[in-house]
Design a protein around this motif. Sequence first.
Motif, PDB file in Angstrom:
ATOM      1  N   ILE A  97      57.978  64.561 -14.284  1.00  0.00           N
ATOM      2  CA  ILE A  97      57.855  63.549 -15.327  1.00  0.00           C
ATOM      3  C   ILE A  97      59.099  62.671 -15.244  1.00  0.00           C
ATOM      4  O   ILE A  97      60.221  63.161 -15.398  1.00  0.00           O
ATOM      5  N   VAL A  98      58.900  61.385 -14.973  1.00  0.00           N
ATOM      6  CA  VAL A  98      60.009  60.478 -14.670  1.00  0.00           C
ATOM      7  C   VAL A  98      60.393  59.694 -15.927  1.00  0.00           C
ATOM      8  O   VAL A  98      59.617  58.873 -16.420  1.00  0.00           O
ATOM      9  N   PRO A  99      61.595  59.907 -16.470  1.00  0.00           N
ATOM     10  CA  PRO A  99      62.037  59.176 -17.663  1.00  0.00           C
ATOM     11  C   PRO A  99      62.269  57.691 -17.374  1.00  0.00           C
ATOM     12  O   PRO A  99      62.375  57.270 -16.225  1.00  0.00           O
ATOM     13  N   TRP A 100      62.409  56.940 -18.427  1.00  0.00           N
ATOM     14  CA  TRP A 100      62.666  55.507 -18.318  1.00  0.00           C
ATOM     15  C   TRP A 100      64.014  55.261 -17.620  1.00  0.00           C
ATOM     16  O   TRP A 100      65.022  55.875 -17.946  1.00  0.00           O
ATOM     17  N   GLY A 101      64.011  54.389 -16.617  1.00  0.00           N
ATOM     18  CA  GLY A 101      65.240  54.011 -15.931  1.00  0.00           C
ATOM     19  C   GLY A 101      65.698  54.960 -14.850  1.00  0.00           C
ATOM     20  O   GLY A 101      66.732  54.711 -14.212  1.00  0.00           O
ATOM     21  N   LEU A 102      64.952  56.049 -14.602  1.00  0.00           N
ATOM     22  CA  LEU A 102      65.403  57.044 -13.626  1.00  0.00           C
ATOM     23  C   LEU A 102      64.466  57.145 -12.420  1.00  0.00           C
ATOM     24  O   LEU A 102      64.426  58.173 -11.742  1.00  0.00           O
ATOM     25  N   GLU A 103      63.751  56.074 -12.131  1.00  0.00           N
ATOM     26  CA  GLU A 103      62.826  56.098 -10.989  1.00  0.00           C
ATOM     27  C   GLU A 103      63.564  56.367  -9.685  1.00  0.00           C
ATOM     28  O   GLU A 103      63.103  57.132  -8.833  1.00  0.00           O
ATOM     29  N   TRP A 104      64.726  55.709  -9.495  1.00  0.00           N
ATOM     30  CA  TRP A 104      65.479  55.880  -8.247  1.00  0.00           C
ATOM     31  C   TRP A 104      65.933  57.330  -8.074  1.00  0.00           C
ATOM     32  O   TRP A 104      65.864  57.889  -6.969  1.00  0.00           O
ATOM     33  N   ALA A 105      66.403  57.945  -9.177  1.00  0.00           N
ATOM     34  CA  ALA A 105      66.881  59.327  -9.106  1.00  0.00           C
ATOM     35  C   ALA A 105      65.725  60.293  -8.860  1.00  0.00           C
ATOM     36  O   ALA A 105      65.868  61.273  -8.116  1.00  0.00           O
ATOM     37  N   ALA A 106      64.586  60.023  -9.488  1.00  0.00           N
ATOM     38  CA  ALA A 106      63.416  60.878  -9.292  1.00  0.00           C
ATOM     39  C   ALA A 106      63.003  60.913  -7.832  1.00  0.00           C
ATOM     40  O   ALA A 106      62.679  61.967  -7.270  1.00  0.00           O
ATOM     41  N   LYS A 107      63.036  59.750  -7.185  1.00  0.00           N
ATOM     42  CA  LYS A 107      62.646  59.667  -5.778  1.00  0.00           C
ATOM     43  C   LYS A 107      63.681  60.331  -4.871  1.00  0.00           C
ATOM     44  O   LYS A 107      63.342  61.120  -3.986  1.00  0.00           O
ATOM     45  N   GLU A 108      64.957  60.040  -5.107  1.00  0.00           N
ATOM     46  CA  GLU A 108      66.024  60.544  -4.242  1.00  0.00           C
ATOM     47  C   GLU A 108      66.214  62.046  -4.365  1.00  0.00           C
ATOM     48  O   GLU A 108      66.377  62.746  -3.357  1.00  0.00           O
ATOM     49  N   TYR A 109      66.195  62.580  -5.571  1.00  0.00           N
ATOM     50  CA  TYR A 109      66.575  63.977  -5.791  1.00  0.00           C
ATOM     51  C   TYR A 109      65.415  64.951  -5.740  1.00  0.00           C
ATOM     52  O   TYR A 109      65.633  66.144  -5.478  1.00  0.00           O
ATOM     53  N   PHE A 110      64.176  64.485  -5.971  1.00  0.00           N
ATOM     54  CA  PHE A 110      63.082  65.451  -6.004  1.00  0.00           C
ATOM     55  C   PHE A 110      61.842  65.028  -5.211  1.00  0.00           C
ATOM     56  O   PHE A 110      61.253  65.868  -4.532  1.00  0.00           O
ATOM     57  N   GLU A 111      61.432  63.746  -5.267  1.00  0.00           N
ATOM     58  CA  GLU A 111      60.222  63.390  -4.530  1.00  0.00           C
ATOM     59  C   GLU A 111      60.408  63.557  -3.022  1.00  0.00           C
ATOM     60  O   GLU A 111      59.642  64.274  -2.358  1.00  0.00           O
ATOM     61  N   ARG A 112      61.419  62.922  -2.463  1.00  0.00           N
ATOM     62  CA  ARG A 112      61.633  63.018  -1.015  1.00  0.00           C
ATOM     63  C   ARG A 112      61.922  64.459  -0.582  1.00  0.00           C
ATOM     64  O   ARG A 112      61.328  64.942   0.396  1.00  0.00           O
ATOM     65  N   PRO A 113      62.828  65.177  -1.271  1.00  0.00           N
ATOM     66  CA  PRO A 113      63.055  66.574  -0.874  1.00  0.00           C
ATOM     67  C   PRO A 113      61.801  67.446  -0.975  1.00  0.00           C
ATOM     68  O   PRO A 113      61.584  68.311  -0.128  1.00  0.00           O
ATOM     69  N   ALA A 114      60.978  67.233  -2.002  1.00  0.00           N
ATOM     70  CA  ALA A 114      59.755  68.034  -2.142  1.00  0.00           C
ATOM     71  C   ALA A 114      58.856  67.848  -0.930  1.00  0.00           C
ATOM     72  O   ALA A 114      58.304  68.815  -0.378  1.00  0.00           O
ATOM     73  N   ARG A 115      58.713  66.614  -0.492  1.00  0.00           N
ATOM     74  CA  ARG A 115      57.855  66.345   0.669  1.00  0.00           C
ATOM     75  C   ARG A 115      58.453  66.960   1.932  1.00  0.00           C
ATOM     76  O   ARG A 115      57.724  67.482   2.795  1.00  0.00           O
ATOM     77  N   ARG A 116      59.785  66.902   2.063  1.00  0.00           N
ATOM     78  CA  ARG A 116      60.422  67.514   3.237  1.00  0.00           C
ATOM     79  C   ARG A 116      60.247  69.026   3.243  1.00  0.00           C
ATOM     80  O   ARG A 116      60.223  69.657   4.306  1.00  0.00           O
ATOM     81  N   LEU A 117      60.149  69.624   2.068  1.00  0.00           N
ATOM     82  CA  LEU A 117      59.946  71.071   1.959  1.00  0.00           C
ATOM     83  C   LEU A 117      58.500  71.471   2.233  1.00  0.00           C
ATOM     84  O   LEU A 117      58.171  72.656   2.201  1.00  0.00           O
ATOM     85  N   GLY A 118      57.638  70.488   2.481  1.00  0.00           N
ATOM     86  CA  GLY A 118      56.237  70.790   2.720  1.00  0.00           C
ATOM     87  C   GLY A 118      55.448  71.024   1.451  1.00  0.00           C
ATOM     88  O   GLY A 118      54.350  71.594   1.491  1.00  0.00           O
ATOM     89  N   LEU A 119      55.984  70.575   0.319  1.00  0.00           N
ATOM     90  CA  LEU A 119      55.300  70.732  -0.954  1.00  0.00           C
ATOM     91  C   LEU A 119      54.476  69.493  -1.264  1.00  0.00           C
ATOM     92  O   LEU A 119      54.713  68.413  -0.727  1.00  0.00           O
ATOM     93  N   ARG A 120      53.514  69.637  -2.150  1.00  0.00           N
ATOM     94  CA  ARG A 120      52.737  68.496  -2.619  1.00  0.00           C
ATOM     95  C   ARG A 120      53.393  67.958  -3.885  1.00  0.00           C
ATOM     96  O   ARG A 120      53.953  68.729  -4.668  1.00  0.00           O
ATOM     97  N   TYR A 121      53.309  66.662  -4.057  1.00  0.00           N
ATOM     98  CA  TYR A 121      54.088  66.017  -5.110  1.00  0.00           C
ATOM     99  C   TYR A 121      53.211  65.098  -5.940  1.00  0.00           C
ATOM    100  O   TYR A 121      52.434  64.292  -5.411  1.00  0.00           O
TER     101      TYR A 121
END
Length: 406
Positions: A312-336
């Motif tokens: 759940i991405v809070p207001w103003g934190l789209e960049w952090a959501a992508k950098e810290y969890f979306e990209r790493p989740a995909r690299r870990l082979g997880l679905r996002y």
Amino acid sequence: MKLQLQTLVRESGRHELKQNGLTCISDHHSDICITENSVRITAASTGITVHLTAGQTLPPSAPSRFILHPYPRKNDPDAISRTTPVTLLPTPSTPPPCSFHYSSPALLFSAGGFAGNFFHDINDVIIPLFLTSSPLRPDLHLVITDLQSYWSLKYHRILRLVSAFDPIIIQSPSRSPSKVLCFPAAIIGLKYHGTLLCNTTEPPGAVSTSDFRRFLHDSLISVPHLPGLAKPDQPVLVLISRNKSRMLMNEEGVIRIAKKAGFNVVVAKPEMMKRVEQFAGFVNRCKVLMGVHGAGLTNMVFLPPEGIVLQIVPWGLEWAAKEYFERPARRLGLRYVEYHIQVEESSLYDKYPKHHPVISDPWSVNRKGYNVSRPVFTDGQNLRIDLERFRKTVLQARRLILPDNS
């Protein structure tokens, strides 16, 4: 041992290591020095000193002494203020006599900085430790500074898998007469590849994020079965519950929506996550990890293969959501899957005028730097989710789970 140490550097560094007995590599995140010859390590009130006792040559930029902070956030003043400096000195005319002799190399690093926050534990210390130790593991001594006792207890199974020996704790200022620790070779500092990342193209080479995930699971996950957790046709969804900033003000409604979508919902409070070994095994038996952007989502590293992260991405934190969890989740082979809140779902909407940049142009606030944006977007908002809109995101996650794999 020398060949193993050389895998930690590129070709130019290997030449320097052979010629000078020492090479130091600096990048945006960290400094790391490697010597394949003997050293003596001491602690004093001013920091930790590594005496180069085999004629090693320091870098030309610092011929008389080289100072580094063995924690991979060297450009973050807050992190470095909590990290003890290490000084490398060339061979003294009279080296300090050894108090203890060790037959395996030392890996000296700091567990200071932001350690204690689970994201930073994994990202700043444990992944870099995994990378840096990989050529020698487990035949090396971990020499740790800035260590809190709870930290070593929390991660003792990981430390035991990295090294066959008990960790050596070295503090500055030392509370007792300084002991001189003598090693045949040493690594000072930790390699860092990026956010929750092991890059196979960077030294030591051929070490992937998936390799780290397997290592972590081997270290911590020993719970083969959790009776009563899984229910027929009800995959388990773990909701990371927050009790400070970025709280879900209507958390009960969010839980209700997830249950209606067919999930067996388990709410993970902060106290539950403190017991890392038990919680790792718990998450490993679940299908979905859901939560508002924050350190708790780092527990995605424990999800089973093809597990699902719902952020759940809070207001103003789209960049952090992508950098810290979306990209790493995909690299870990997880679905996002992610749910971007609208500004009306943030408590900021009631705090600021509608024309204020926080509401109308949050990226302009982020561009002013983290010291400006953090009090607003990271620490200064809670969320009240639009449940009808959120239901679509939960159903999206549910559809990713095959009926026969629930």
